[in-house]
Design a protein around this motif. Structure first.
Motif, mmCIF file in Angstrom:
data_model
loop_
_atom_site.group_PDB
_atom_site.id
_atom_site.type_symbol
_atom_site.label_atom_id
_atom_site.label_comp_id
_atom_site.label_asym_id
_atom_site.label_seq_id
_atom_site.Cartn_x
_atom_site.Cartn_y
_atom_site.Cartn_z
ATOM 1 N N PRO A 137 0.723 -1.284 -0.023
ATOM 2 C CA PRO A 137 -0.059 0.024 0.015
ATOM 3 C C PRO A 137 0.854 1.350 -0.007
ATOM 4 O O PRO A 137 0.580 2.281 -0.753
ATOM 5 C CB PRO A 137 -0.728 0.021 1.214
ATOM 6 C CG PRO A 137 -0.818 -1.443 1.567
ATOM 7 C CD PRO A 137 0.516 -2.064 1.122
ATOM 8 N N CYS A 141 -5.806 3.982 0.251
ATOM 9 C CA CYS A 141 -4.886 3.421 0.969
ATOM 10 C C CYS A 141 -4.382 3.671 2.270
ATOM 11 O O CYS A 141 -3.965 2.972 3.047
ATOM 12 C CB CYS A 141 -3.696 3.790 0.261
ATOM 13 S SG CYS A 141 -3.340 2.868 -1.637
ATOM 14 N N ALA A 193 -2.172 -3.893 -5.047
ATOM 15 C CA ALA A 193 -1.409 -2.731 -4.778
ATOM 16 C C ALA A 193 0.093 -2.771 -5.634
ATOM 17 O O ALA A 193 0.217 -1.651 -6.112
ATOM 18 C CB ALA A 193 -1.492 -2.534 -3.567
#
Length: 190
Positions: free
Chosen positions: A9, A92, A114
Motif C-alpha cells: 500500500p 490506501c 497494490a
C-alpha cells in the motif's frame, strides 16, 4: 519474495504521488505527443492510466475488478486522473479495504493488486513526464524497491504484449534506469 510485500500500500501511495507530479505537466497541446510506449500518444496513455486507476478504486471498494468499459474522453484528463489518485491515496491511507480481490476468475491478495498497480502507475508517471518533455527520474529508493519486486510481476509471458523486451543498462546504472530498462523503456531517450 514469498508473497506480495507488506509495504505494497505504501508503494502504491508513492507511485500515485510521483504520477501526480507528472500529471501536473500535462497541457492540452501535448495530448498528441508520442510516449515511450510504442504506438501510444499521451492521450491514449492517459486513457489507459484512467482504466488502471478505476480498476484499483473498484478493487479497494468492492474487492473485485471488472472488465474495463469503453474509454471516455474528458475535457481535463490529467485533472480527472489527479482526482482518482486522490481517492485512491485516501483508500490506501485508510487501509480498510478487502483482503482479497477477484480479478476475472482469479483471487489475488489486495497487496498483490497494490504492488502491481504501484509498478504500473510509477512507470506510466515517468512515461507521462517524458511525453511532456520533462526529465523526472524515479526517486532512487522507490525505484530500487519496485525493481526488487518487478521480476515477480513481469515475466516472458508479458512480453511483447504488455512490455517490450528488457534493454541493457550500463553497470552501475541508477535504480530508476534499471527498472525502466527491465520494462523495455530507454531511460535516456527523450
Amino acid at each position: 519474495m514469498t508473497g506480495p510485500p507488506a509495504d505494497a500500500p505504501e508503494l502504491l501511495e508513492r507511485a500515485l504521488g510521483y504520477a501526480a507530479g507528472s500529471l501536473a505537466l500535462v497541457r492540452p497541446a501535448l495530448l498528441s505527443r508520442p510516449t515511450p510506449c510504442a504506438g501510444w500518444d499521451l492521450r491514449a496513455l492517459l486513457r489507459h492510466l484512467d482504466d488502471s486507476l478505476l480498476a484499483l478504486i473498484e478493487a479497494t471498494a468492492a474487492g473485485r475488478v471488472a472488465a474495463p468499459g469503453p474509454a471516455e474522453d474528458t475535457i481535463d484528463p490529467a485533472g480527472t486522473l489527479r482526482e482518482r489518485a486522490r481517492i485512491l491515496i485516501g483508500r490506501c491511507a485508510a487501509g480498510d479495504g478487502p483482503d482479497l480481490v477477484a480479478v476475472g476468475d482469479r483471487q489475488l491478495t489486495a497487496r498483490a493488486v497494490a504492488v502491481t498497480g504501484a509498478l504500473e502507475i510509477a512507470v506510466h508517471g515517468w512515461d507521462i513526464a517524458r511525453a511532456c518533455g520533462a526529465d523526472r527520474p524515479l526517486p532512487p529508493s522507490f525505484a530500487l524497491r519496485l525493481l526488487s519486486v518487478s521480476p515477480f510481476l513481469v515475466d516472458d509471458a508479458d512480453r511483447p504484449l504488455r512490455f517490450a523486451p528488457p534493454l541493457p543498462v550500463p553497470d552501475g546504472g541508477a535504480p530508476g534506469s534499471r527498472l525502466l530498462a527491465f520494462l523495455g523503456r530507454d531511460p535516456v531517450a527523450a
